[in-house]
Scaffold this motif. Structure first.
Motif, PDB file in Angstrom:
ATOM      1  N   ASP A  62       0.884  -1.169   0.000  1.00  0.00           N
ATOM      2  CA  ASP A  62       0.000   0.000   0.000  1.00  0.00           C
ATOM      3  C   ASP A  62       0.927   1.226   0.000  1.00  0.00           C
ATOM      4  O   ASP A  62       1.449   1.619   1.024  1.00  0.00           O
ATOM      5  N   HIS A 101      -3.173  -0.349  -7.325  1.00  0.00           N
ATOM      6  CA  HIS A 101      -3.763   0.393  -6.220  1.00  0.00           C
ATOM      7  C   HIS A 101      -2.697   1.242  -5.538  1.00  0.00           C
ATOM      8  O   HIS A 101      -1.502   0.980  -5.664  1.00  0.00           O
ATOM      9  N   ASP A 104      -4.365   4.374   0.864  1.00  0.00           N
ATOM     10  CA  ASP A 104      -5.396   5.383   1.097  1.00  0.00           C
ATOM     11  C   ASP A 104      -4.804   6.661   1.692  1.00  0.00           C
ATOM     12  O   ASP A 104      -5.505   7.655   1.866  1.00  0.00           O
ATOM     13  N   PHE A 109      -5.297  10.032  -3.268  1.00  0.00           N
ATOM     14  CA  PHE A 109      -6.550   9.582  -2.658  1.00  0.00           C
ATOM     15  C   PHE A 109      -7.065  10.616  -1.667  1.00  0.00           C
ATOM     16  O   PHE A 109      -8.276  10.843  -1.574  1.00  0.00           O
ATOM     17  N   TYR A 125      -9.432   7.253  -9.404  1.00  0.00           N
ATOM     18  CA  TYR A 125      -9.866   6.042  -8.702  1.00  0.00           C
ATOM     19  C   TYR A 125     -11.234   5.596  -9.219  1.00  0.00           C
ATOM     20  O   TYR A 125     -11.824   6.235 -10.097  1.00  0.00           O
ATOM     21  N   TYR A 160     -15.756   3.440  -3.035  1.00  0.00           N
ATOM     22  CA  TYR A 160     -14.570   3.244  -3.869  1.00  0.00           C
ATOM     23  C   TYR A 160     -14.196   1.765  -3.882  1.00  0.00           C
ATOM     24  O   TYR A 160     -14.432   1.029  -2.916  1.00  0.00           O
ATOM     25  N   HIS A 162     -11.760  -1.558  -4.081  1.00  0.00           N
ATOM     26  CA  HIS A 162     -10.446  -2.064  -3.638  1.00  0.00           C
ATOM     27  C   HIS A 162     -10.487  -3.587  -3.711  1.00  0.00           C
ATOM     28  O   HIS A 162     -11.182  -4.235  -2.936  1.00  0.00           O
ATOM     29  N   GLU A 167      -7.642  -0.214   2.668  1.00  0.00           N
ATOM     30  CA  GLU A 167      -6.596   0.820   2.647  1.00  0.00           C
ATOM     31  C   GLU A 167      -5.832   0.856   1.330  1.00  0.00           C
ATOM     32  O   GLU A 167      -4.861   1.599   1.198  1.00  0.00           O
ATOM     33  N   PRO A 169      -7.023   1.544  -2.243  1.00  0.00           N
ATOM     34  CA  PRO A 169      -7.991   1.882  -3.294  1.00  0.00           C
ATOM     35  C   PRO A 169      -7.422   1.630  -4.685  1.00  0.00           C
ATOM     36  O   PRO A 169      -6.285   2.001  -4.988  1.00  0.00           O
TER      37      PRO A 169
END
Length: 525
Positions: A62, A101, A104, A109, A125, A160, A162, A167, A169
């Protein structure tokens, strides 16, 4: 032949590799200091998993800044030093690209949340209104690969997407801003001297137009992955052709490979051979991970079918791997160290390239991580029923008789993840002194692999065993590999093989190969 077609690439999970500053977390200087271990093992390249700034909701995947370096791992100068040292040792350096991705906490984001519904900031997104009278239901039935819905609602009522943790997106790859930004990310790391990229979840970037329901059975049958509306979309391939052109033409700094020698490997969980082959067409990716081999059970028939099927994938980029930061370690998955050692000799004898994961060469089992130390989001999202991948991400044991086994100067309880109490015999130092150790086996095997190259890394092996046999035997040039998966010992003479083996995964019994044992021999063609 390109260097990557028969390379041995060593995967490093940096937070669990070596800690240089005593904070309990592995870091880039620690990796740089330990690169000679990888070189001495016989690897040709190092793949380092994400070292970018991250809140660590998913172990570093992430990402909050694609061109930065996480402060607990080091600095940009440390990346440069690592790359330079790898090249000095003759190792190629490959880094992770995570384009499906962001975190977040990524500025994009945060801007999207602040921008509100319909804003240009949200175009990066997949924001959508919900279903139901008040938009209280997710936009469709998509499920996260980590469990639960693939949608999270924000304060203004929109949802949104995921496909992993909330966490993380998912990006909208139909946005030109996203496309342009990632081209800049590629250029940034190429300018810093990296030799290639491993592309995370390369089959998932584009989602089907209209975001249709996926139906039942999501994430339960990998063979159906290519049928899901969030996987394997046609728009992926023009994008990868753009990236390939960039890799092939962007100037290389001193020390790095020539542009035409760079490599891009897809983590693409697509199991249909024809569809997987599209990712490695001559103008797209160079390689795709062989998940079918990684997930094959310890069964002669299944292994042979997977090996034959791997060479049936169109293209000339066959890869093999037994483990990764996402998979249970082979000692545990296959049920014994003997099987893991035999599987290693099977894999290393096959034509094509090999990906090793740190600790595989030590024969580490999957570690048990106590409930209160689990970091993997799978644990919480599964309702605490799936322990997740942390057992393969426990810090490496380097030396000593107790945790942290030379990984760090910090107290054991400060380590990234706790190490088992019984790993003293598995440390690098302990195994270096033992000619029968798994480390010694890997070192000898990699030396022999280099001195007995496959005549054509893209060509299937010549089978010496019959289909349906309970053993596997094949030829790699003048090197013969035999693996016995039957309960009864297998006399090598019964296969017409004479002379002492070059290498075995375990001792022979009166000239016969015991169950769960592999041997390499030299035989005239």
């Amino acid at each position: 032949m390109s260097w990557w077609q028969d390379m041995v690439c060593y995967e490093v999970y940096p937070r669990a590799f070596a800690d240089s500053n005593g904070d309990g977390v592995g870091d880039l200087p620690g990796l740089t200091e330990r690169l000679e271990h990888i070189k001495d093992l016989g690897a040709d390249a190092v793949w380092c998993t994400p070292f970018y700034p991250s809140p660590l909701a998913d172990g570093g995947y992430d990402i909050a800044d694609y061109t930065g370096v996480a402060p607990d791992l080091g600095t940009t100068a440390d990346v440069d030093a690592l790359t330079a040292r790898a090249h000095q040792l003759g190792l190629k350096f490959i880094v992770d690209l995570v384009p499906n991705h962001t975190s977040d906490q990524h500025p994009w984001f945060l801007e999207a949340l602040a921008g509100g519904p319909g804003s240009v900031e949200r175009e990066r997104y997949l924001f959508r209104p919900g279903r139901g009278a008040g938009g209280e239901l997710p936009p469709n039935d998509w499920q996260s690969a980590f469990g639960g819905p693939a949608w999270t609602r924000v304060a203004d009522g929109e949802w949104y997407c995921h496909l992993h943790a909330a966490e993380q997106p998912d990006l909208n790859w139909r946005s030109p801003k996203v496309r342009d930004a990632f081209a800049d990310v590629l250029r940034h790391w190429l300018d810093r001297g990296v030799d290639g990229f491993r592309v995370d979840v390369a089959h998932a970037l584009f989602k089907a137009e209209g975001l249709p329901d996926a139906g039942p059975g999501q994430h339960t049958d990998p063979l159906r992955n290519h049928l899901m509306p969030y996987y394997d979309q046609e728009e992926l391939h023009p994008l990868y052709r753009e990236w390939r052109t960039l890799l092939d033409t962007h100037p290389a700094p001193p020390g790095a490979v020539r542009p035409e020698d760079r490599v891009m490997v897809a983590e693409s969980a697509v199991f249909d051979p024809a569809r997987l082959g599209r990712y490695i067409r001559p103008d797209e990716m160079h390689q795709a991970f062989n998940f079918a081999f990684l997930e094959a059970s310890w069964d002669a028939k299944e292994l042979r079918e997977v090996i034959d099927g791997s060479f049936a994938v169109p293209g000339s980029a066959v890869t093999w791997l037994l483990s990764s930061h996402d998979a249970p370690r082979p000692v545990t998955r296959h049920g014994s160290l003997a099987r893991a050692r035999a599987a290693a000799l099977l894999m290393l004898a096959l034509p094509g390239s090999v990906y090793l994961y740190q600790g595989e060469e030590l024969g580490l089992p999957q570690a048990f991580v106590p409930d209160d130390r689990i970091l993997d989001p799978l644990w919480e999202r599964s309702g605490c029923t799936e322990r997740g991948r942390d057992g393969a991400r426990v810090p490496l044991p380097w030396s000593g008789t107790a945790a942290p086994y030379g990984f760090s100067s910090a107290a054991p309880e400060a380590a990234w993840l706790p190490q088992p109490d019984d790993w003293a015999p598995l440390t690098v130092a302990a195994q270096q002194a033992d000619p029968g150790s798994t480390l010694a086996l890997y070192r000898r095997a990699l030396r022999l692999r280099h001195t007995h190259p496959a005549p054509d890394p893209a060509a299937p092996p010549r089978w010496l065993s019959a289909p349906g046999a309970s053993h596997l035997a094949f030829r790699r040039g003048n090197l013969v590999c035999v693996v016995n998966l039957a309960e009864q010992p297998l006399p090598l003479s019964a296969l017409g093989l004479t002379g002492p083996p070059l290498l075995t995964s375990g001792p022979l019994t009166a000239g016969a190969l015991p169950q769960d044992t592999a041997a390499w021999l030299v035989s005239p063609a």
